[in-house]
Design a protein around this motif. Structure first.
Motif, PDB file in Angstrom:
ATOM      1  N   GLU A   1       2.444   7.720   2.723  1.00  0.00           N
ATOM      2  CA  GLU A   1       3.238   8.937   2.536  1.00  0.00           C
ATOM      3  C   GLU A   1       4.496   8.894   3.394  1.00  0.00           C
ATOM      4  OE1 GLU A   1       2.753  13.824   2.662  1.00  0.00           O
ATOM      5  OE2 GLU A   1       1.022  12.521   3.089  1.00  0.00           O
TER       6      GLU A   1
ATOM      7  N   GLU B   1       8.894   4.269   1.503  1.00  0.00           N
ATOM      8  CA  GLU B   1       9.059   3.514   0.263  1.00  0.00           C
ATOM      9  C   GLU B   1       8.299   2.200   0.382  1.00  0.00           C
ATOM     10  OE1 GLU B   1      12.559   1.737  -2.680  1.00  0.00           O
ATOM     11  OE2 GLU B   1      13.092   2.973  -0.934  1.00  0.00           O
ATOM     12  N   GLN B   2       7.626   1.803  -0.694  1.00  0.00           N
ATOM     13  CA  GLN B   2       6.853   0.571  -0.683  1.00  0.00           C
ATOM     14  C   GLN B   2       7.759  -0.632  -0.932  1.00  0.00           C
ATOM     15  OE1 GLN B   2       4.295   2.794  -3.695  1.00  0.00           O
ATOM     16  NE2 GLN B   2       2.946   1.104  -3.100  1.00  0.00           N
TER      17      GLN B   2
ATOM     18  N   ALA C   1       3.591   0.315   4.619  1.00  0.00           N
ATOM     19  CA  ALA C   1       3.994   0.193   3.214  1.00  0.00           C
ATOM     20  C   ALA C   1       4.730  -1.116   2.924  1.00  0.00           C
ATOM     21  CB  ALA C   1       4.851   1.390   2.798  1.00  0.00           C
TER      22      ALA C   1
ATOM     23  N   ALA D   1       0.839  -1.196   0.000  1.00  0.00           N
ATOM     24  CA  ALA D   1       0.000   0.000   0.000  1.00  0.00           C
ATOM     25  C   ALA D   1       0.878   1.251   0.000  1.00  0.00           C
ATOM     26  CB  ALA D   1      -0.898  -0.001   1.233  1.00  0.00           C
ATOM     27  N   LYS D   2       0.376   2.312  -0.588  1.00  0.00           N
ATOM     28  CA  LYS D   2       1.097   3.581  -0.589  1.00  0.00           C
ATOM     29  C   LYS D   2       0.920   4.269   0.758  1.00  0.00           C
ATOM     30  CE  LYS D   2       0.839   4.507  -5.560  1.00  0.00           C
ATOM     31  NZ  LYS D   2       0.406   5.457  -6.621  1.00  0.00           N
TER      32      LYS D   2
ATOM     33  N   ASP E   1       0.513  -3.347   6.052  1.00  0.00           N
ATOM     34  CA  ASP E   1       0.007  -2.424   5.031  1.00  0.00           C
ATOM     35  C   ASP E   1       0.200  -0.972   5.466  1.00  0.00           C
ATOM     36  OD1 ASP E   1      -0.784  -4.240   3.140  1.00  0.00           O
ATOM     37  OD2 ASP E   1      -2.865  -4.342   3.815  1.00  0.00           O
TER      38      ASP E   1
END
Length: 375
Positions: free
Chosen positions: A32, A35-36, A340, A29-30, A337
């Motif tokens: 803010e 980094e994923q 990220a 998941a993105k 999640d």
């Protein structure tokens, strides 16, 4: 001719309603500022080695059909592994090779009966799908408490309808591997007309795994199959070599089996690009294994820290770790999640976490510490 919108639509075979859907690992998941990292598909986070990348960038033969027998690759594998090239049958990943095997040796019969395929459960989630699509019946044997195969129970489940037995070593998603002694003792109990598949998709990670004192090493199928005409080895270039997206794998067995497997093989399943990338991986296997060794070192660090935190982690010989979290599985997945990280959750059984980039592994351990502190 105008179609009647109320007429019955075409329906799949009844078996489709009984098959589980394959659930591929999802991207992270993105979030803010973070980094994923995808730790849900047991992929090699570093991709193919540089020499293979060069092959991929210069390939210009997509308009040509590949060699249906993958002769160059089989020859190269023959030299690397010390086996007869005629004992090797390629497929679209080890899963493609397995599908060829099911199509050849197990299915439904003219009298309406189904052949039986025995395998441990939980294990590779594609097993019940390929068995069902072949028209055969799955016989699932629960794993032992440590996530390993219950070989005694698997042997006891053999009937006169058993046609194939699948041994997943290391077992995906739990991680334990079988030893040669265990496999040989099991094979003594198996009728010679039953095909035994040793699925070694993660073999390279086994090969460099450190051993505890007095611990037997994981089985190498190449040491076993020469003595048994009913044994098949499955291997792939998807994991250690980082070619998951190209779909190239293979089986190794005796001519008594390969003569039939070649008939059931999908024509042109391995593209010429995949074949060349696989050959380049073999030519630079030292570089491949350097990356494997790094991933195993990271895996061992993860396991050590997880045990310090109080997690019950089965011994893993692959590039992943299994956390048997039970009812808390969805909660852990949600926390990952939120950080990220994508992990592979299996209902309310547990979570499989792939070994990824160093930064991803460090963050995963932070998530694990936060999770156990809150529970």
């Amino acid at each position: 001719m105008t179609q009647n919108p109320h007429s019955p639509a075409p329906q799949p075979r009844p078996v489709f309603s009984q098959l589980p859907a394959y659930s591929a690992g999802k991207p992270a998941a993105k979030v803010e500022g973070l980094e994923q990292y995808k730790l849900s598909s047991n992929e090699n986070p570093f991709g193919p080695v540089a020499s293979v990348a060069e092959v991929l960038s210069s390939f210009d033969q997509v308009h040509r059909y590949p060699d249906p027998l993958s002769t160059e690759l089989r020859t190269k594998l023959s030299e690397q592994l010390g086996v007869d090239a005629e004992d090797i049958v390629t497929g679209a990943g080890s899963l493609g090779a397995l599908q060829q095997m099911m199509a050849t040796f197990a299915g439904g019969n003219p009298d309406g009966t189904q052949d039986e395929v025995i395998y441990a459960w939980r294990s590779f989630e594609a097993y019940p799908i390929v068995v069902g699509l072949a028209g055969a019946k799955s016989v699932q044997i629960p794993n032992l408490a440590d996530g390993s195969h219950d070989l005694d129970a698997m042997a006891a489940a053999i009937t006169d309808r058993t046609r194939v037995i699948l041994l997943c070593t290391p077992n995906n998603p739990t991680g334990p591997a079988l030893t040669e002694d265990q496999v040989r003792k099991f094979l003594v109990k198996v009728p010679k007309n039953v095909v035994v598949v040793i699925d070694e998709a993660y073999f390279e990670f086994c090969a460099v795994s450190p051993l505890d004192a007095n611990e037997q090493p994981p089985v190498n199928g190449l040491d076993v199959y020469p003595d048994y005409n009913n044994v098949v080895i499955l291997r792939t270039f998807s994991k250690a070599q980082g070619l998951a997206g190209l779909r190239v794998g293979y089986s190794i067995s005796h001519p008594e089996l390969t003569q039939h497997l070649r008939v059931g093989a999908t024509p042109f399943a391995v593209s010429r690009l995949a074949e060349r990338a696989a050959i380049a991986s073999i030519d630079h296997s030292d570089e491949v294994m350097n990356r494997v060794e790094h991933l195993v070192e990271e895996r061992e660090k993860m396991v050590k820290r997880l045990k310090e935190l109080g997690y019950d982690v089965p011994k893993t010989r692959a590039n992943f770790v299994w956390l048997p979290l039970g009812e808390r599985t969805p909660e852990f997945s949600a926390l990952a999640d939120a950080n990220a990280l994508s992990v592979r959750a299996f209902g309310t059984e547990g979570v499989r976490v792939s070994v990824g980039e160093d930064e991803a592994n460090a963050r995963l351990l932070q998530v694990c510490e936060e999770f156990i502190s809150a529970n």
